[in-house]
Write an enzyme that holds these catalytic residues in place. Structure first.
Site, PDB file in Angstrom:
ATOM      1  N   CYS A 115       0.836  -1.197   0.000  1.00 16.89           N
ATOM      2  CA  CYS A 115       0.000   0.000   0.000  1.00 16.89           C
ATOM      3  C   CYS A 115       0.863   1.235   0.000  1.00 16.89           C
ATOM      4  CB  CYS A 115      -0.932   0.019   1.219  1.00 16.89           C
ATOM      5  SG  CYS A 115      -0.071   0.259   2.778  1.00 16.89           S
ATOM      6  N   GLY A 116       0.230   2.355  -0.198  1.00 17.04           N
ATOM      7  CA  GLY A 116       0.952   3.614  -0.205  1.00 17.04           C
ATOM      8  C   GLY A 116       0.380   4.562   0.817  1.00 17.04           C
TER       9      GLY A 116
END
Length: 279
Positions: A115-116
């Site tokens: 994820c970011g």
């Protein structure tokens, strides 16, 4: 250059029988993305299509809009103390006249393979920096039956997954269901960046008639990348996040989750889905 897969010894236990054997694993290595020689981001990725990954990331950051925005892209020689090229550092040089974003410590991004960064500030940033507002005219129109067949087609195209069982995938389909491109990576967001980067290189942005399908869930970051590339439809085989739904609703993105066989949930943009019954 790092390989897509690597071999490691594993102890297998099957029905009480123990054996030792080599196992094929997906490779995971860091990629540092530099912009005009300055570090911008580091992501953990599966080696391959690194230039596409870097340019696709820069599309999602609002830096690039066309292939001509890039003057050059190279692996950095001397990336280690002994001067060796690790093929894990890519430098993108912008063409003259292309605005260079302010690269500060606050802007530097570290993204994992899962994820970011997300949050309300990110949602506001997407709204203000999108280079390709979703503008499919006439609107893309998809039947549930067409959508239902896409996950199996994506799965059939996952060559490395067949050997490792450890990769995510993303694919672009036409509104008629034609498979346009597919990329695999240890991170879903990297697979999407590779798709978008290849589209940038081929002069196909914005992807205003395309459907983006991702394995796993639909995070805010994946919705962001779809919006920044002008993609009108994002579908995922698992759940979306609440912020992904908010972004889709605000930008006009059609967001489909839990796409499994004939079943699916439409979280936003249902006008693009030819549903048989109303609610």
């Amino acid at each position: 250059m790092g390989r897509v897969t690597e071999r490691r010894r594993v102890i297998r236990v099957r029905d009480g029988v123990v054996s030792a054997r080599p196992d094929t694993l997906v490779a995971e290595e860091p990629l540092e993305i530099r912009l005009n020689g300055k570090p911008l981001a580091i992501t953990m990725r599966t080696p391959g299509d690194d230039f596409a990954l870097a340019t696709g990331f820069l599309v999602s950051e609002g830096v690039l809009a066309a292939a001509d925005d890039v003057q050059s892209i190279v692996y950095c020689a001397g990336a280690t103390a002994d001067g060796a090229n690790t093929y894990n550092v890519v430098d993108v040089k912008l063409a003259p006249g292309v605005p260079v974003p302010d690269i500060t410590l606050e802007r530097n991004v570290y993204t994992t393979s899962s994820c970011g960064l997300c949050g309300k500030a990110s949602l506001d940033a997407v709204r203000t920096t999108a280079r390709f507002p979703i503008g499919d005219s006439p609107p893309v129109r998809l039947t549930p039956e067409l959508l239902a067949g896409l996950p199996d087609r994506l799965r059939a195209a996952q060559e490395v997954f067949d050997r490792t069982g450890g990769l995510h995938a993303a694919a672009l389909f036409s509104e008629a269901g034609e498979l346009l491109d597919v990329r695999e990576d240890v991170g879903r967001h990297n697979a999407v960046d590779k798709l978008v980067g290849r589209a940038l290189r081929d002069g196909r942005l914005p992807l205003s008639r395309a459907v983006l399908l991702v394995s796993g869930r639909a995070s805010f970051e994946l919705a962001q990348k779809a919006v920044m590339a002008g993609i009108p439809v994002l579908a995922a085989v698992s759940a979306p996040s609440s912020l992904a739904v908010d972004l889709a609703a605000e930008t006009g993105l059609t967001l489909v989750g839990f796409l499994r066989g004939p079943n699916m949930n439409v979280y936003a943009g249902d006008e693009r889905i030819a549903l048989h019954s109303g609610v």
